[in-house]
Design an enzyme around this catalytic site. Structure first.
Site, PDB file in Angstrom:
ATOM      1  N   GLY A  15       0.745  -1.244   0.000  1.00  0.00           N
ATOM      2  CA  GLY A  15       0.000   0.000   0.000  1.00  0.00           C
ATOM      3  C   GLY A  15       0.775   1.294   0.000  1.00  0.00           C
ATOM      4  O   GLY A  15       0.200   2.358  -0.249  1.00  0.00           O
ATOM      5  N   GLU A  29       3.734  -6.829   1.788  1.00  0.00           N
ATOM      6  CA  GLU A  29       3.341  -7.184   0.420  1.00  0.00           C
ATOM      7  C   GLU A  29       3.325  -5.959  -0.489  1.00  0.00           C
ATOM      8  O   GLU A  29       2.288  -5.606  -1.052  1.00  0.00           O
ATOM      9  CB  GLU A  29       1.924  -7.784   0.423  1.00  0.00           C
ATOM     10  CG  GLU A  29       1.724  -8.977   1.323  1.00  0.00           C
ATOM     11  CD  GLU A  29       0.238  -9.321   1.501  1.00  0.00           C
ATOM     12  OE1 GLU A  29      -0.645  -8.532   1.094  1.00  0.00           O
ATOM     13  OE2 GLU A  29      -0.042 -10.393   2.054  1.00  0.00           O
ATOM     14  N   PRO A  30       4.434  -5.271  -0.660  1.00  0.00           N
ATOM     15  CA  PRO A  30       4.410  -4.104  -1.540  1.00  0.00           C
ATOM     16  C   PRO A  30       4.376  -4.509  -3.014  1.00  0.00           C
ATOM     17  O   PRO A  30       5.036  -5.470  -3.418  1.00  0.00           O
ATOM     18  CB  PRO A  30       5.731  -3.389  -1.218  1.00  0.00           C
ATOM     19  CG  PRO A  30       6.629  -4.467  -0.707  1.00  0.00           C
ATOM     20  CD  PRO A  30       5.772  -5.538  -0.101  1.00  0.00           C
ATOM     21  N   GLY A  31       3.594  -3.804  -3.785  1.00  0.00           N
ATOM     22  CA  GLY A  31       3.551  -4.047  -5.230  1.00  0.00           C
ATOM     23  C   GLY A  31       3.969  -2.797  -5.966  1.00  0.00           C
ATOM     24  O   GLY A  31       5.023  -2.702  -6.588  1.00  0.00           O
ATOM     25  N   TYR A  57      -9.167   5.261 -12.743  1.00  0.00           N
ATOM     26  CA  TYR A  57      -9.028   5.921 -11.430  1.00  0.00           C
ATOM     27  C   TYR A  57      -8.725   7.410 -11.552  1.00  0.00           C
ATOM     28  O   TYR A  57      -8.229   8.007 -10.584  1.00  0.00           O
ATOM     29  CB  TYR A  57      -7.867   5.293 -10.633  1.00  0.00           C
ATOM     30  CG  TYR A  57      -7.780   3.798 -10.637  1.00  0.00           C
ATOM     31  CD1 TYR A  57      -8.663   3.031  -9.889  1.00  0.00           C
ATOM     32  CD2 TYR A  57      -6.799   3.150 -11.382  1.00  0.00           C
ATOM     33  CE1 TYR A  57      -8.562   1.647  -9.886  1.00  0.00           C
ATOM     34  CE2 TYR A  57      -6.692   1.768 -11.374  1.00  0.00           C
ATOM     35  CZ  TYR A  57      -7.578   1.030 -10.629  1.00  0.00           C
ATOM     36  OH  TYR A  57      -7.477  -0.333 -10.628  1.00  0.00           O
ATOM     37  N   CYS A 106     -12.313   3.904 -29.433  1.00  0.00           N
ATOM     38  CA  CYS A 106     -13.539   4.649 -29.733  1.00  0.00           C
ATOM     39  C   CYS A 106     -14.368   4.932 -28.491  1.00  0.00           C
ATOM     40  O   CYS A 106     -15.516   4.487 -28.369  1.00  0.00           O
ATOM     41  CB  CYS A 106     -14.343   3.863 -30.753  1.00  0.00           C
ATOM     42  SG  CYS A 106     -13.333   3.523 -32.195  1.00  0.00           S
ATOM     43  N   GLU A 107     -13.802   5.609 -27.534  1.00  0.00           N
ATOM     44  CA  GLU A 107     -14.522   6.040 -26.327  1.00  0.00           C
ATOM     45  C   GLU A 107     -13.891   7.337 -25.859  1.00  0.00           C
ATOM     46  O   GLU A 107     -12.656   7.448 -25.869  1.00  0.00           O
ATOM     47  CB  GLU A 107     -14.326   5.052 -25.164  1.00  0.00           C
ATOM     48  CG  GLU A 107     -14.852   3.695 -25.414  1.00  0.00           C
ATOM     49  CD  GLU A 107     -14.980   2.888 -24.125  1.00  0.00           C
ATOM     50  OE1 GLU A 107     -15.090   3.486 -23.031  1.00  0.00           O
ATOM     51  OE2 GLU A 107     -14.965   1.663 -24.235  1.00  0.00           O
ATOM     52  N   TYR A 140       0.548  -2.027 -12.297  1.00  0.00           N
ATOM     53  CA  TYR A 140      -0.849  -1.981 -12.730  1.00  0.00           C
ATOM     54  C   TYR A 140      -0.966  -1.385 -14.140  1.00  0.00           C
ATOM     55  O   TYR A 140      -1.925  -0.680 -14.449  1.00  0.00           O
ATOM     56  CB  TYR A 140      -1.719  -1.233 -11.703  1.00  0.00           C
ATOM     57  CG  TYR A 140      -1.542  -1.781 -10.299  1.00  0.00           C
ATOM     58  CD1 TYR A 140      -1.989  -3.062  -9.992  1.00  0.00           C
ATOM     59  CD2 TYR A 140      -0.893  -1.057  -9.295  1.00  0.00           C
ATOM     60  CE1 TYR A 140      -1.802  -3.592  -8.712  1.00  0.00           C
ATOM     61  CE2 TYR A 140      -0.708  -1.579  -8.027  1.00  0.00           C
ATOM     62  CZ  TYR A 140      -1.166  -2.846  -7.742  1.00  0.00           C
ATOM     63  OH  TYR A 140      -0.979  -3.370  -6.485  1.00  0.00           O
TER      64      TYR A 140
HETATM   65  N1  LLP Z   1      -1.655  -6.999  -0.725  1.00  0.00           N
HETATM   66  C1  LLP Z   1      -2.967  -7.079  -1.028  1.00  0.00           C
HETATM   67  C2  LLP Z   1      -3.805  -8.015  -0.290  1.00  0.00           C
HETATM   68  C3  LLP Z   1      -3.504  -6.256  -2.028  1.00  0.00           C
HETATM   69  O1  LLP Z   1      -4.792  -6.327  -2.322  1.00  0.00           O
HETATM   70  C4  LLP Z   1      -2.660  -5.348  -2.721  1.00  0.00           C
HETATM   71  C5  LLP Z   1      -3.179  -4.491  -3.790  1.00  0.00           C
HETATM   72  C6  LLP Z   1      -1.292  -5.318  -2.388  1.00  0.00           C
HETATM   73  C7  LLP Z   1      -0.833  -6.147  -1.373  1.00  0.00           C
HETATM   74  C8  LLP Z   1      -0.317  -4.416  -3.067  1.00  0.00           C
HETATM   75  O2  LLP Z   1      -0.604  -3.072  -2.848  1.00  0.00           O
HETATM   76  P1  LLP Z   1       0.408  -1.939  -3.378  1.00  0.00           P
HETATM   77  O3  LLP Z   1       1.655  -2.052  -2.562  1.00  0.00           O
HETATM   78  O4  LLP Z   1       0.642  -2.215  -4.808  1.00  0.00           O
HETATM   79  O5  LLP Z   1      -0.318  -0.675  -3.148  1.00  0.00           O
HETATM   80  N2  LLP Z   1      -5.006  -1.349  -9.844  1.00  0.00           N
HETATM   81  C9  LLP Z   1      -4.903  -0.321  -8.828  1.00  0.00           C
HETATM   82  C10 LLP Z   1      -4.274  -0.828  -7.561  1.00  0.00           C
HETATM   83  C11 LLP Z   1      -4.988  -2.036  -6.960  1.00  0.00           C
HETATM   84  C12 LLP Z   1      -4.360  -2.549  -5.705  1.00  0.00           C
HETATM   85  C13 LLP Z   1      -4.983  -3.840  -5.296  1.00  0.00           C
HETATM   86  N3  LLP Z   1      -4.405  -4.488  -4.165  1.00  0.00           N
HETATM   87  C14 LLP Z   1      -4.142   0.876  -9.405  1.00  0.00           C
HETATM   88  O6  LLP Z   1      -3.744   0.832 -10.573  1.00  0.00           O
HETATM   89  O7  LLP Z   1      -3.952   1.868  -8.724  1.00  0.00           O
END
Ligand code: LLP
Length: 421
Positions: free
Chosen positions: A239, A275-277, A318, A346-347, A375
């Site tokens: 997050g 769990e960073p993404g 978003y 086309c949107e 993402y």
């Molecule tokens: N752990 C869980 C359980 C999650 O649901 C998520 C993201 C993460 C970790 C990773 O979160 P991060 O570190 O990436 O913020 N598609 C959207 C973001 C959706 C996030 C969903 N869950 C966007 O493009 O902003």
């Protein structure tokens, strides 16, 4: 910090000029920097130094196997949310004991897949899921290690579509019911309760919601231990946000986040999992696109580019902001102009930016979307029968296509025609 800088007037990915990649793979495409991916992973790893910990990359952000392998070789675990992600992580060589299974709707088949292939833990999100997990584990003669995801009812102060920690969200079990649900789990023979999980949302640019949530997790740890549960692992979710606009105030750093984790949870002697993404992959990737036309409208100019909402959906979905920069460095002091930057789909929603001030660019020139590594490719589609765009990974002066662009035939031949037609 990232590794996409202008060198001799040309935007480069590490040491590779972007136009060189464009010439090899065509536009649009995604390009990732190995050095940035690794740097961001290491920042988290260092932030938790001194605590027993594992950084489990949330692979939903960017799940190409080359990216997974890069991070896994540096020591990352993976956070997966589907059978497909689980299999992809395994295919990239990640051992089962470094894979965490999250998600609100794991099917019995997905649960079986992970139990058979090996898993670090399941982050359970409901009582019915707990029952299916228990029954599946018993049927296989194994015990499933679990944490239970609690919903702390904290406002993450982020975009509504990516906030997950309020009571109205579908995620986790209400923290007020945690003791009851842990008691149920503790009585199930197929489950081994090992910890607590929490994830409150994505793109958080303020640490206070994390602090509130983690304080609640600390209190719950003490309570659950008093009730006889051996709570030894805390999964704190992902997050932490990234700076999308260069001139934004920078969000807190992983080191600030790490200090917060130590302050709120350090005394509990638990293993910490995060769990960073986005923070790992986001600024490690660009989407590069070519300007097809510059079109003068009645009251504005449109930059029509060959990338579209199907390739990068974040702005349409978003209202997300991405910096969009020319690949050839503009002369210093050049006067900026304003464009609506749009794709060919086309949107009207196929709009990346409205009234965006940027240096003038012309048809045939390349532009790069910054912060598109997370993402981006994973949320792309072939809407309007536009083939998925390629992904490229750069490592110093080398680059490799890590997902090729399908040909029209490859795309079309995925359809099969029923016998009656
Ligand atoms: N752990 C869980 C359980 C999650 O649901 C998520 C993201 C993460 C970790 C990773 O979160 P991060 O570190 O990436 O913020 N598609 C959207 C973001 C959706 C996030 C969903 N869950 C966007 O493009 O902003």
């Amino acid at each position: 910090m990232d590794h996409f800088l202008y060198k001799d007037g040309v935007l480069c990915a590490e040491e590779v000029p972007i136009p060189e990649i464009a010439a090899a793979v065509g536009t649009p495409f995604y390009v990732y920097s190995t050095a940035t991916l690794l740097r961001h992973f290491q920042l988290f790893d260092e932030a938790l130094e001194g605590m027993d910990h594992l950084v489990c990359y949330a692979m939903k952000a960017a799940s190409n196997q080359a990216i997974l392998k890069t991070l896994a070789q540096a020591g990352a675990g993976m956070d997966v949310v589907s059978g497909g992600e689980y299999m992809r992580a395994k295919a990239a060589g990640v051992p089962g004991d470094k894979i965490v299974f999250s998600g609100v709707g794991k099917t019995a088949a997905e649960i079986r897949l992970a139990l058979e292939g090996g898993i670090r833990q399941f982050n359970v999100e409901s009582e019915p899921e707990m029952e299916v997990l228990n029954a599946t584990a018993l049927a296989l003669g194994v015990t499933a290690p679990i944490t239970i995801r609690v919903n702390p009812d904290v406002d993450a102060k982020t975009h509504a579509k990516i906030a997950t920690g309020k009571s109205e969200n579908k995620f986790g079990i209400p923290i007020s019911r945690a003791q009851e649900v842990y008691a149920l789990a503790g009585a199930m023979q197929g489950l081994e309760v090992i910890g607590i999980d929490v994830h409150i949302g994505s793109q958080l640019t303020d640490l206070s919601p994390f602090e509130l949530a983690y304080q609640k997790v600390a209190e719950l740890t003490v309570q659950l231990r008093a009730e006889g549960h051996n709570i030894r692992r805390l999964d704190l979710g992902g997050g932490l946000g990234i700076p999308y606009a260069r001139d934004n105030q920078a969000p807190p750093l992983p080191s600030d986040y790490g200090a917060l984790v130590k302050r709120t949870l350090g005394h509990l002697d638990c293993e910490i999992e995060i769990e960073p993404g986005r923070l790992i992959a986001g600024n490690a990737g660009l989407m590069v696109s070519e300007v097809i036309y510059v079109k003068s409208g009645e009251d504005r100019d449109f930059l029509i580019i060959d990338g579209a909402m199907n390739d990068l959906i974040r702005p349409a979905m978003y209202e997300a902001y991405h910096d969009i920069v020319p690949v050839i460095e503009p002369d210093a002091g050049i006067e900026q102009v304003k464009f609506d930057i749009v794709g060919p789909v086309c949107e009207s929603g196929d709009t990346f930016a409205k009234g965006r001030a940027m240096p003038p660019v012309a048809a045939g020139e390349l532009v790069a979307f910054r912060s598109a590594g997370a993402y981006g490719a994973v949320m792309s589609s072939e809407y309007n029968s536009r083939p998925l765009i390629p992904e490229v990974l750069v490592h110093k002066d080398q680059f490799a296509v890590i997902r090729p662009r399908p040909t029209f035939d490859e795309m079309i031949n995925r359809d099969t025609i029923p016998s009656w037609l």
